[in-house]
Motif scaffolding. Structure first.
Motif, PDB file in Angstrom:
ATOM      1  N   GLU A   3      10.763  -6.608 -30.669  1.00 50.37           N
ATOM      2  CA  GLU A   3      11.382  -7.916 -30.485  1.00 50.37           C
ATOM      3  C   GLU A   3      11.878  -8.110 -29.052  1.00 50.37           C
ATOM      4  O   GLU A   3      11.811  -9.201 -28.517  1.00 50.37           O
ATOM      5  CB  GLU A   3      12.522  -8.090 -31.484  1.00 50.37           C
ATOM      6  CG  GLU A   3      12.001  -8.105 -32.913  1.00 50.37           C
ATOM      7  CD  GLU A   3      13.062  -8.428 -33.928  1.00 50.37           C
ATOM      8  OE1 GLU A   3      14.093  -9.020 -33.561  1.00 50.37           O
ATOM      9  OE2 GLU A   3      12.848  -8.106 -35.101  1.00 50.37           O
ATOM     10  N   MET A   4      12.368  -7.039 -28.433  1.00 50.52           N
ATOM     11  CA  MET A   4      12.796  -7.127 -27.031  1.00 50.52           C
ATOM     12  C   MET A   4      11.614  -7.447 -26.132  1.00 50.52           C
ATOM     13  O   MET A   4      11.740  -8.189 -25.164  1.00 50.52           O
ATOM     14  CB  MET A   4      13.424  -5.808 -26.582  1.00 50.52           C
ATOM     15  CG  MET A   4      14.778  -5.529 -27.134  1.00 50.52           C
ATOM     16  SD  MET A   4      15.305  -3.905 -26.556  1.00 50.52           S
ATOM     17  CE  MET A   4      17.003  -3.907 -27.075  1.00 50.52           C
ATOM     18  N   GLN A   5      10.477  -6.885 -26.449  1.00 50.79           N
ATOM     19  CA  GLN A   5       9.311  -7.017 -25.584  1.00 50.79           C
ATOM     20  C   GLN A   5       8.701  -8.410 -25.617  1.00 50.79           C
ATOM     21  O   GLN A   5       7.867  -8.735 -24.789  1.00 50.79           O
ATOM     22  CB  GLN A   5       8.277  -5.964 -25.959  1.00 50.79           C
ATOM     23  CG  GLN A   5       8.767  -4.567 -25.663  1.00 50.79           C
ATOM     24  CD  GLN A   5       7.889  -3.492 -26.265  1.00 50.79           C
ATOM     25  OE1 GLN A   5       6.833  -3.763 -26.819  1.00 50.79           O
ATOM     26  NE2 GLN A   5       8.337  -2.256 -26.181  1.00 50.79           N
ATOM     27  N   ARG A   6       9.137  -9.272 -26.511  1.00 51.17           N
ATOM     28  CA  ARG A   6       8.586 -10.619 -26.560  1.00 51.17           C
ATOM     29  C   ARG A   6       9.113 -11.495 -25.428  1.00 51.17           C
ATOM     30  O   ARG A   6       8.553 -12.515 -25.102  1.00 51.17           O
ATOM     31  CB  ARG A   6       8.856 -11.271 -27.918  1.00 51.17           C
ATOM     32  CG  ARG A   6      10.159 -12.042 -28.014  1.00 51.17           C
ATOM     33  CD  ARG A   6      10.319 -12.835 -29.280  1.00 51.17           C
ATOM     34  NE  ARG A   6       9.627 -14.071 -29.404  1.00 51.17           N
ATOM     35  CZ  ARG A   6       9.855 -15.171 -28.679  1.00 51.17           C
ATOM     36  NH1 ARG A   6      10.717 -15.167 -27.716  1.00 51.17           N
ATOM     37  NH2 ARG A   6       9.182 -16.273 -28.907  1.00 51.17           N
ATOM     38  N   TYR A   7      10.222 -11.069 -24.812  1.00 54.29           N
ATOM     39  CA  TYR A   7      10.795 -11.861 -23.733  1.00 54.29           C
ATOM     40  C   TYR A   7      10.124 -11.497 -22.419  1.00 54.29           C
ATOM     41  O   TYR A   7      10.070 -10.342 -22.037  1.00 54.29           O
ATOM     42  CB  TYR A   7      12.317 -11.665 -23.682  1.00 54.29           C
ATOM     43  CG  TYR A   7      12.940 -12.233 -24.933  1.00 54.29           C
ATOM     44  CD1 TYR A   7      13.069 -13.612 -25.092  1.00 54.29           C
ATOM     45  CD2 TYR A   7      13.326 -11.410 -25.981  1.00 54.29           C
ATOM     46  CE1 TYR A   7      13.582 -14.150 -26.259  1.00 54.29           C
ATOM     47  CE2 TYR A   7      13.846 -11.952 -27.147  1.00 54.29           C
ATOM     48  CZ  TYR A   7      13.968 -13.314 -27.275  1.00 54.29           C
ATOM     49  OH  TYR A   7      14.470 -13.856 -28.433  1.00 54.29           O
ATOM     50  N   HIS A   8       9.602 -12.503 -21.739  1.00 53.13           N
ATOM     51  CA  HIS A   8       8.765 -12.257 -20.567  1.00 53.13           C
ATOM     52  C   HIS A   8       9.535 -11.737 -19.365  1.00 53.13           C
ATOM     53  O   HIS A   8       8.954 -11.173 -18.465  1.00 53.13           O
ATOM     54  CB  HIS A   8       7.985 -13.525 -20.195  1.00 53.13           C
ATOM     55  CG  HIS A   8       8.822 -14.581 -19.541  1.00 53.13           C
ATOM     56  ND1 HIS A   8       9.582 -15.475 -20.256  1.00 53.13           N
ATOM     57  CD2 HIS A   8       9.029 -14.867 -18.241  1.00 53.13           C
ATOM     58  CE1 HIS A   8      10.209 -16.273 -19.419  1.00 53.13           C
ATOM     59  NE2 HIS A   8       9.911 -15.930 -18.205  1.00 53.13           N
ATOM     60  N   TRP A   9      10.824 -11.918 -19.310  1.00 52.46           N
ATOM     61  CA  TRP A   9      11.585 -11.383 -18.180  1.00 52.46           C
ATOM     62  C   TRP A   9      12.734 -10.547 -18.713  1.00 52.46           C
ATOM     63  O   TRP A   9      13.901 -10.816 -18.495  1.00 52.46           O
ATOM     64  CB  TRP A   9      12.088 -12.487 -17.256  1.00 52.46           C
ATOM     65  CG  TRP A   9      12.086 -12.038 -15.843  1.00 52.46           C
ATOM     66  CD1 TRP A   9      11.054 -12.121 -14.959  1.00 52.46           C
ATOM     67  CD2 TRP A   9      13.154 -11.379 -15.134  1.00 52.46           C
ATOM     68  NE1 TRP A   9      11.400 -11.566 -13.756  1.00 52.46           N
ATOM     69  CE2 TRP A   9      12.693 -11.104 -13.835  1.00 52.46           C
ATOM     70  CE3 TRP A   9      14.435 -10.995 -15.458  1.00 52.46           C
ATOM     71  CZ2 TRP A   9      13.467 -10.472 -12.877  1.00 52.46           C
ATOM     72  CZ3 TRP A   9      15.211 -10.358 -14.495  1.00 52.46           C
ATOM     73  CH2 TRP A   9      14.721 -10.108 -13.225  1.00 52.46           C
ATOM     74  N   PHE A  10      12.391  -9.539 -19.461  1.00 50.50           N
ATOM     75  CA  PHE A  10      13.316  -8.555 -20.001  1.00 50.50           C
ATOM     76  C   PHE A  10      12.670  -7.231 -19.610  1.00 50.50           C
ATOM     77  O   PHE A  10      12.023  -6.581 -20.410  1.00 50.50           O
ATOM     78  CB  PHE A  10      13.406  -8.723 -21.521  1.00 50.50           C
ATOM     79  CG  PHE A  10      14.615  -8.084 -22.144  1.00 50.50           C
ATOM     80  CD1 PHE A  10      15.847  -8.695 -22.080  1.00 50.50           C
ATOM     81  CD2 PHE A  10      14.509  -6.880 -22.816  1.00 50.50           C
ATOM     82  CE1 PHE A  10      16.957  -8.129 -22.680  1.00 50.50           C
ATOM     83  CE2 PHE A  10      15.620  -6.304 -23.412  1.00 50.50           C
ATOM     84  CZ  PHE A  10      16.846  -6.929 -23.346  1.00 50.50           C
ATOM     85  N   ASP A  11      12.771  -6.920 -18.316  1.00 50.45           N
ATOM     86  CA  ASP A  11      12.043  -5.777 -17.767  1.00 50.45           C
ATOM     87  C   ASP A  11      12.733  -4.464 -18.084  1.00 50.45           C
ATOM     88  O   ASP A  11      13.930  -4.298 -17.837  1.00 50.45           O
ATOM     89  CB  ASP A  11      11.915  -5.907 -16.243  1.00 50.45           C
ATOM     90  CG  ASP A  11      10.903  -6.960 -15.853  1.00 50.45           C
ATOM     91  OD1 ASP A  11      10.036  -7.289 -16.674  1.00 50.45           O
ATOM     92  OD2 ASP A  11      10.987  -7.457 -14.721  1.00 50.45           O
ATOM     93  N   ILE A  12      11.960  -3.548 -18.607  1.00 49.31           N
ATOM     94  CA  ILE A  12      12.444  -2.201 -18.867  1.00 49.31           C
ATOM     95  C   ILE A  12      12.255  -1.402 -17.588  1.00 49.31           C
ATOM     96  O   ILE A  12      11.130  -1.180 -17.139  1.00 49.31           O
ATOM     97  CB  ILE A  12      11.681  -1.565 -20.039  1.00 49.31           C
ATOM     98  CG1 ILE A  12      11.922  -2.389 -21.310  1.00 49.31           C
ATOM     99  CG2 ILE A  12      12.101  -0.114 -20.229  1.00 49.31           C
ATOM    100  CD1 ILE A  12      11.005  -2.045 -22.467  1.00 49.31           C
ATOM    101  N   VAL A  13      13.365  -1.020 -16.977  1.00 54.45           N
ATOM    102  CA  VAL A  13      13.321  -0.260 -15.730  1.00 54.45           C
ATOM    103  C   VAL A  13      12.811   1.145 -16.027  1.00 54.45           C
ATOM    104  O   VAL A  13      11.904   1.645 -15.380  1.00 54.45           O
ATOM    105  CB  VAL A  13      14.720  -0.218 -15.076  1.00 54.45           C
ATOM    106  CG1 VAL A  13      14.725   0.657 -13.846  1.00 54.45           C
ATOM    107  CG2 VAL A  13      15.181  -1.630 -14.743  1.00 54.45           C
ATOM    108  N   THR A  14      13.409   1.780 -17.011  1.00 57.66           N
ATOM    109  CA  THR A  14      12.978   3.080 -17.506  1.00 57.66           C
ATOM    110  C   THR A  14      13.625   3.292 -18.862  1.00 57.66           C
ATOM    111  O   THR A  14      14.653   2.688 -19.166  1.00 57.66           O
ATOM    112  CB  THR A  14      13.326   4.224 -16.526  1.00 57.66           C
ATOM    113  OG1 THR A  14      12.730   5.437 -16.985  1.00 57.66           O
ATOM    114  CG2 THR A  14      14.812   4.390 -16.366  1.00 57.66           C
ATOM    115  N   SER A  15      13.007   4.114 -19.689  1.00 59.60           N
ATOM    116  CA  SER A  15      13.542   4.302 -21.035  1.00 59.60           C
ATOM    117  C   SER A  15      13.362   5.736 -21.497  1.00 59.60           C
ATOM    118  O   SER A  15      12.579   6.495 -20.939  1.00 59.60           O
ATOM    119  CB  SER A  15      12.833   3.365 -22.013  1.00 59.60           C
ATOM    120  OG  SER A  15      11.472   3.721 -22.130  1.00 59.60           O
TER     121      SER A  15
END
Length: 190
Positions: A77-89
């Motif tokens: 669900e987080m990944q559906r937002y186009h500018w919700f960049d994962i810096v590192t996980s």
């Protein structure tokens, strides 16, 4: 979910820039100019409530970075937002064999599931075959807690807030409550 290490960047500069369309010269980035521009920024945000594209595009310049600990089921669900960049996980694939399943699962993962994961990891440790690895990875509970560093902006947080504030999952409602704590959230996001 747990959110920490929050940083907000370029709030004052982006608010000042919201008046650029009406300027003949570049602005002065002063406290006085910020206060004058804040009035205009709030008007732009209020005029565009409910619109998909709006006059409050300056919100894209107000960047927010934070660390978040979240259950695995929130990831898609987080990944559906186009500018919700994962810096590192954190990496489930790289660390799953070292995880303490008693500690890294949320309260909804059953004791039976946790025990099964321990058994599957033990089987893998005895025989580190691809089949055993894939069995561990494929049976990992969605309630396992992961973490990441995220970068986003006020415009995307507004979209998330409008879409998720009444969501079925409590994590999204909690996230929207967190959004309300950001500087000038009431005036610029909500």
């Amino acid at each position: 979910m747990k959110i920490s290490n929050v940083r907000v960047y370029d709030l004052e500069e982006s608010v000042i820039a919201c008046r650029n369309a009406m300027r003949l010269e570049p602005p002065d980035y002063t406290e006085e100019e910020f206060q004058k521009s804040l009035e205009r920024a709030i008007k732009l945000c209020n005029a565009s409530k409910g619109e998909v594209k709006c006059h409050a595009n300056f919100r894209t310049g107000i960047r927010v970075s934070f660390d978040i600990e979240y259950p695995n089921y929130i990831s898609p669900e987080m990944q559906r937002y186009h500018w919700f960049d994962i810096v590192t996980s954190s990496s489930k694939m790289h660390r799953i064999m070292q995880m303490d399943f008693d500690r890294c699962c949320n309260q909804w993962v059953t004791a039976q599931t946790i025990e099964q994961m321990k058994q599957l990891v033990a089987r893998y440790n005895e025989d580190p075959s691809e089949e055993n690895f894939m069995t561990v990875l494929s049976n990992c509970p969605m309630g396992i807690m992961l973490f990441m560093r995220v970068s986003t902006n006020y415009e995307q947080l507004r979209t998330i807030y409008l879409q998720r504030r009444n969501h079925r999952l409590p994590e999204w409602r909690d996230f929207c409550e967190w959004i309300k704590t950001l500087p000038y959230a009431k005036e610029l996001i909500l």
